[in-house]
Design an enzyme around this catalytic site. Structure first.
Site, mmCIF file in Angstrom:
data_model
loop_
_atom_site.group_PDB
_atom_site.id
_atom_site.type_symbol
_atom_site.label_atom_id
_atom_site.label_comp_id
_atom_site.label_asym_id
_atom_site.label_seq_id
_atom_site.Cartn_x
_atom_site.Cartn_y
_atom_site.Cartn_z
ATOM 1 C CG ASP A 125 0.068 4.636 -2.507
ATOM 2 O OD1 ASP A 125 1.199 4.150 -2.330
ATOM 3 O OD2 ASP A 125 -0.894 4.396 -1.752
ATOM 4 C CG ASP B 229 -4.535 4.310 0.072
ATOM 5 O OD1 ASP B 229 -3.326 4.598 -0.103
ATOM 6 O OD2 ASP B 229 -4.911 3.376 0.802
ATOM 7 C CG ASP C 8 -1.370 -1.996 -0.168
ATOM 8 O OD1 ASP C 8 -2.495 -2.373 -0.551
ATOM 9 O OD2 ASP C 8 -0.786 -2.523 0.795
#
Length: 257
Positions: A8, A204, A10
């Site tokens: 991922d 995240d 961001d």
């Protein structure tokens, strides 16, 4: 052992316009060891080329083939389902480009699909037009169902918020292709070219990155450099295989040394 990484962006590689410390060094290590990796994102606004450019400005030099977006997953899947199909699109250029690359034409006259992605260009006239098309038989497709997206000063409505309007208006449920959809995770793993048990998912967000990795049988790694705190894990029935402060903590991962 041949391994590969789905990563991922961001909250993992950067926050807003700021690179997360050490993220560039981890990617460089993967490149030096020739370990396959893909940046996997639920943002359909940017094309793969746009994402490549953004990363390069942060000091991470990759190719377009290292980027896999929910727009790409959506376009590839629909092209297999209905070759040379048509779609009314609510979204930005990243989604449009992915659809065109897969021979799906943009149409506002009896399209096969209404496809919704992120964007700031939609208006209520577009929502009304899409509603009528869905009621006439067009299938409602979401590039993802994220209700909101982080911005510098808070959040903005995401693709899921726009989709919710159409679902409420029509009574039809959208079919979503983005994380945590197995469609996106499976296609990304195939592009990596590694086996399920040798695939790592680094993210995240528990509700998209981690649950997707868990359900697919990947090794899931949660970084705490984004939107999830360690105490948040108590709210979930599933857990990642590893919890680390940031992606830089993986520099000593045994599989890489």
């Amino acid at each position: 052992m041949d391994i590969g990484f789905l990563i991922d962006m961001d909250g993992v590689i950067y926050k807003g316009k700021e690179l997360i410390k050490g993220a560039d060094l981890f990617i460089k290590k993967l490149q030096e060891k020739k370990i396959p990796f893909l940046f996997i994102t639920n943002n359909s606004q940017r094309s793969r080329r746009d994402v490549k450019l953004k990363l390069s400005k942060m000091g991470i030099d990759v190719t377009e083939s290292n980027v896999f977006t929910c727009a790409t997953a959506t376009a590839r899947f629909l092209a297999k389902q209905k070759p040379n199909g048509s779609a009314y699109v609510i979204g930005d250029s990243g989604l449009m480009n992915a659809l065109h690359d897969n021979n799906i034409a943009n149409s506002d006259s009896d399209p096969d699909y209404v496809i919704v992605g992120e964007g700031t260009s939609f208006n209520m006239n577009m929502i009304e037009a899409a509603t009528k098309m869905i009621m006439k038989g067009a299938k409602l497709i979401a590039t993802n169902l994220d209700p909101n997206c982080p911005v510098v000063d808070g959040i903005r409505p995401g693709c899921g918020a726009i989709v919710a309007m159409l679902e409420t208006a029509t009574g039809k449920k959208a079919f979503s292709m983005g994380k945590p959809s197995p469609i996106m995770f499976r296609e990304a793993r195939k592009e990596l070219g590694v086996r399920t048990e040798n695939t790592f998912m680094i993210g995240d967000t528990m509700e998209t990155d981690i649950i997707g990795g868990v359900e697919m049988g990947y090794k899931s790694i949660l970084v705490l450099s984004g939107g999830t705190k360690k105490e948040d894990l108590n709210n979930f029935a599933y857990h990642p295989d590893k919890v680390i402060p940031s992606i830089y903590s993986l520099m000593d991962l045994p599989e890489l040394n």
